[in-house]
Scaffold this motif. Sequence first.
Motif, mmCIF file in Angstrom:
data_model
loop_
_atom_site.group_PDB
_atom_site.id
_atom_site.type_symbol
_atom_site.label_atom_id
_atom_site.label_comp_id
_atom_site.label_asym_id
_atom_site.label_seq_id
_atom_site.Cartn_x
_atom_site.Cartn_y
_atom_site.Cartn_z
ATOM 1 N N GLN A 23 49.865 25.752 38.221
ATOM 2 C CA GLN A 23 49.277 27.463 38.151
ATOM 3 C C GLN A 23 50.065 28.671 37.507
ATOM 4 O O GLN A 23 49.045 29.152 37.211
ATOM 5 C CB GLN A 23 48.258 27.065 39.831
ATOM 6 C CG GLN A 23 47.540 26.366 39.975
ATOM 7 C CD GLN A 23 46.180 26.201 39.039
ATOM 8 O OE1 GLN A 23 45.762 27.764 38.703
ATOM 9 N NE2 GLN A 23 46.201 24.915 39.354
ATOM 10 N N PHE A 97 33.105 28.261 43.845
ATOM 11 C CA PHE A 97 33.882 27.364 43.118
ATOM 12 C C PHE A 97 34.245 26.584 43.609
ATOM 13 O O PHE A 97 35.233 25.550 43.098
ATOM 14 C CB PHE A 97 35.208 28.354 42.636
ATOM 15 C CG PHE A 97 34.541 30.009 41.523
ATOM 16 C CD1 PHE A 97 34.495 29.170 40.309
ATOM 17 C CD2 PHE A 97 34.129 30.806 41.802
ATOM 18 C CE1 PHE A 97 34.890 30.369 39.544
ATOM 19 C CE2 PHE A 97 33.456 32.530 41.015
ATOM 20 C CZ PHE A 97 34.188 31.320 39.510
ATOM 21 N N SER A 130 39.920 38.378 43.415
ATOM 22 C CA SER A 130 41.422 37.227 43.642
ATOM 23 C C SER A 130 41.638 36.553 45.006
ATOM 24 O O SER A 130 42.534 35.347 44.926
ATOM 25 C CB SER A 130 42.742 38.213 42.944
ATOM 26 O OG SER A 130 43.449 37.141 42.531
ATOM 27 N N LEU A 133 38.977 34.291 46.521
ATOM 28 C CA LEU A 133 38.799 33.543 45.734
ATOM 29 C C LEU A 133 39.768 31.510 45.277
ATOM 30 O O LEU A 133 39.650 31.205 45.176
ATOM 31 C CB LEU A 133 38.168 33.371 44.146
ATOM 32 C CG LEU A 133 36.832 33.594 43.755
ATOM 33 C CD1 LEU A 133 36.085 34.658 44.934
ATOM 34 C CD2 LEU A 133 36.567 33.610 42.554
ATOM 35 N N LYS A 135 42.116 32.832 43.201
ATOM 36 C CA LYS A 135 42.467 32.568 41.803
ATOM 37 C C LYS A 135 43.387 33.984 41.227
ATOM 38 O O LYS A 135 43.340 34.798 42.096
ATOM 39 C CB LYS A 135 41.502 32.607 40.995
ATOM 40 C CG LYS A 135 40.324 31.749 41.133
ATOM 41 C CD LYS A 135 38.933 31.409 40.959
ATOM 42 C CE LYS A 135 38.366 30.390 40.280
ATOM 43 N NZ LYS A 135 38.753 29.140 39.518
ATOM 44 N N SER A 136 44.263 33.732 40.184
ATOM 45 C CA SER A 136 44.808 35.050 39.669
ATOM 46 C C SER A 136 44.449 35.527 38.975
ATOM 47 O O SER A 136 43.310 35.666 38.705
ATOM 48 C CB SER A 136 45.703 34.706 38.456
ATOM 49 O OG SER A 136 46.303 33.364 38.904
ATOM 50 N N LYS A 171 41.945 30.440 33.902
ATOM 51 C CA LYS A 171 41.030 30.085 34.385
ATOM 52 C C LYS A 171 40.832 30.608 35.923
ATOM 53 O O LYS A 171 41.050 30.451 36.911
ATOM 54 C CB LYS A 171 41.489 28.501 34.920
ATOM 55 C CG LYS A 171 40.785 27.296 33.572
ATOM 56 C CD LYS A 171 40.606 25.984 34.148
ATOM 57 C CE LYS A 171 40.744 25.244 33.153
ATOM 58 N NZ LYS A 171 39.374 25.812 31.737
ATOM 59 N N GLY A 172 41.635 32.218 36.176
ATOM 60 C CA GLY A 172 41.527 32.534 37.721
ATOM 61 C C GLY A 172 39.685 33.997 37.352
ATOM 62 O O GLY A 172 39.065 33.567 36.860
ATOM 63 N N ILE A 173 40.128 35.198 37.440
ATOM 64 C CA ILE A 173 39.507 36.394 37.471
ATOM 65 C C ILE A 173 39.987 37.270 36.331
ATOM 66 O O ILE A 173 41.222 37.657 36.148
ATOM 67 C CB ILE A 173 39.496 37.089 38.662
ATOM 68 C CG1 ILE A 173 38.741 36.014 40.098
ATOM 69 C CG2 ILE A 173 38.570 39.162 38.869
ATOM 70 C CD1 ILE A 173 38.645 36.810 41.383
ATOM 71 N N ASP A 213 34.128 28.902 35.281
ATOM 72 C CA ASP A 213 34.517 28.336 36.261
ATOM 73 C C ASP A 213 35.829 29.979 36.352
ATOM 74 O O ASP A 213 36.831 29.808 36.194
ATOM 75 C CB ASP A 213 35.912 27.479 36.107
ATOM 76 C CG ASP A 213 36.232 27.359 35.061
ATOM 77 O OD1 ASP A 213 36.579 27.816 33.840
ATOM 78 O OD2 ASP A 213 37.019 26.231 34.121
ATOM 79 N N LEU A 214 34.550 31.077 35.542
ATOM 80 C CA LEU A 214 36.251 32.101 35.682
ATOM 81 C C LEU A 214 34.833 33.122 36.430
ATOM 82 O O LEU A 214 34.076 33.655 35.474
ATOM 83 C CB LEU A 214 36.654 32.385 34.225
ATOM 84 C CG LEU A 214 37.604 32.925 33.987
ATOM 85 C CD1 LEU A 214 38.763 33.177 33.013
ATOM 86 C CD2 LEU A 214 37.122 34.726 33.427
#
Length: 220
Positions: A23, A97, A130, A133, A135-136, A171-173, A213-214
């Motif tokens: 990741q 997600f 972030s 979720l 996510k980066s 595939k993050g924010i 997916d983002l």
Amino acid sequence: MQKLEGGGIKVEVDEHLREQLVQALLGLTETDIENVLAKSIIAGAGLTAEALPVILDEKKSVIKGTGALSYTHPEPASNLGGYHNLRRILQEAAVTFTPAARAYGVEPMKGLLLVGLPGTGKDLTKKIASSLLGKSLLDLDFGSVMGEGGGVIGSSAMTIKRALSIATTLKGILGISEFEKAVGGLESSAKTDGGETARTIAYLLNWMQEQSDLLTPRLR
């Protein structure tokens, strides 16, 4: 891993750390990955858990080099006071997600438009999202996109394509700041900049439409 071990390099990587490393390296080119891994191995005397923060720091430097993108740390949800409806929306977005949601055919939330005066928590909301979720978070400064290249036709389009390519891989924010500055010149774009603003925004909107997916919060 086997190649590193064969070269006499200490490798202490379990499945959890392996996933974290994967990741952390997402969004980097092959050359960047080789350089980042080499530096982390030297710093940690091998590929161990100590390599992870080194990789993340190097990744921030690589992303920052794109000009318009920056890597931002998440904030815990407890740092956001009030905004109960917004919290609920973010929590619902996080659920979309999950593998369970996808198994039921639920489409991931595509984006969120945040409108408000300065100091009302728009940037903080991105960081909270972030965290929720997992996510980066990348920040895209649209003012920098439009200003890069000194007005040379095509420079803004190249900048946005490069930035969105990284965001797609990560595939993050993707938080988009100063969006209104670009939209403000949209109608006169053909006369003032040869259509550069219109093309750049069109590319961004098409890209957002294609993503599944983002999450992309836009700030105004």
